[in-house]
Design a protein around this motif. Structure first.
Motif, PDB file in Angstrom:
ATOM      1  N   SER A  62       8.896   2.191  -5.087  1.00 34.00           N
ATOM      2  CA  SER A  62       7.923   3.235  -4.824  1.00 34.00           C
ATOM      3  C   SER A  62       8.232   4.458  -5.684  1.00 34.00           C
ATOM      4  O   SER A  62       9.367   4.930  -5.714  1.00 34.00           O
ATOM      5  N   CYS A  63       7.197   4.941  -6.382  1.00 31.02           N
ATOM      6  CA  CYS A  63       7.340   6.112  -7.233  1.00 31.02           C
ATOM      7  C   CYS A  63       6.011   6.859  -7.263  1.00 31.02           C
ATOM      8  O   CYS A  63       4.980   6.269  -7.597  1.00 31.02           O
ATOM      9  N   ARG A  64       6.049   8.124  -6.896  1.00 31.39           N
ATOM     10  CA  ARG A  64       4.845   8.968  -6.927  1.00 31.39           C
ATOM     11  C   ARG A  64       3.691   8.341  -6.143  1.00 31.39           C
ATOM     12  O   ARG A  64       2.543   8.375  -6.566  1.00 31.39           O
ATOM     13  N   GLY A  65       3.997   7.700  -5.041  1.00 30.66           N
ATOM     14  CA  GLY A  65       2.969   7.094  -4.206  1.00 30.66           C
ATOM     15  C   GLY A  65       2.467   5.747  -4.688  1.00 30.66           C
ATOM     16  O   GLY A  65       1.603   5.147  -4.066  1.00 30.66           O
ATOM     17  N   ILE A  66       2.991   5.267  -5.806  1.00 27.18           N
ATOM     18  CA  ILE A  66       2.583   3.967  -6.345  1.00 27.18           C
ATOM     19  C   ILE A  66       3.684   2.958  -6.029  1.00 27.18           C
ATOM     20  O   ILE A  66       4.860   3.230  -6.244  1.00 27.18           O
TER      21      ILE A  66
END
Length: 161
Positions: A62-66
């Motif tokens: 998970s990164c920046r909501g992605i």
């Protein structure tokens, strides 16, 4: 023709086919390092002079909501907790590509890890166990390997082992 496509779809759902790593490369430029949270199951572990390295499978990054799902991740941790194969862990740290060869003939680290199904590297800052399940047969074999390595080092000395 339709049966062939249906068969491929079933095999893909069962995990026999995975998407190539290039599918995920659109979210991480060549020299970027992204702050991520990754969750996965420990498939392999190795103690090193710098800490511990884990190979995680069944990942979710998970990164920046992605959220992305790479095949496998190599995680380097400075802390040496007592991990077991089969543990489900959550790691926060920086995700990056493996380096490309800088000179002709230089070892291709990225190609080597991609051939093993490992797409990215995470330098972990913090790790916690999410689920304490253990893959007993694989953990037993890993214990035999560790014991053999320790015995060889003790008998021959660290440099010769």
């Amino acid at each position: 023709m339709g049966i062939w496509i249906a068969g491929e779809a079933i095999l893909w759902q069962l995990g026999f086919f995975t998407l190539p790593a290039a599918v995920y490369d659109d979210w991480l430029r060549e020299n970027d390092r992204l702050a991520v949270s990754a969750t996965g199951t420990v498939e392999k572990l190795e103690n090193t002079a710098y800490g511990i390295r884990l190979v995680l499978k069944d990942n979710s990054v998970s990164c920046r909501g992605i959220v992305r799902v790479p095949r496998r991740l190599l995680v380097s941790l400075k802390e040496t907790k007592e991990w077991k194969i089969g543990n489900r862990v959550r790691v926060t740290g920086e995700l990056s590509h493996f380096s490309l060869p800088g000179n002709p003939g230089e070892f291709d680290v990225r190609g080597y890890y991609r051939s093993q199904g490992i797409d990215y590297m995470v330098e972990g800052e913090n790790a916690e166990m999410v689920e304490a399940s253990v893959d007993l047969p694989r953990e037993f074999l890993a214990g035999l390997r560790r014991t053999g390595r320790e015995n060889i080092s003790r008998v021959t000395g660290e440099e010769d082992a």
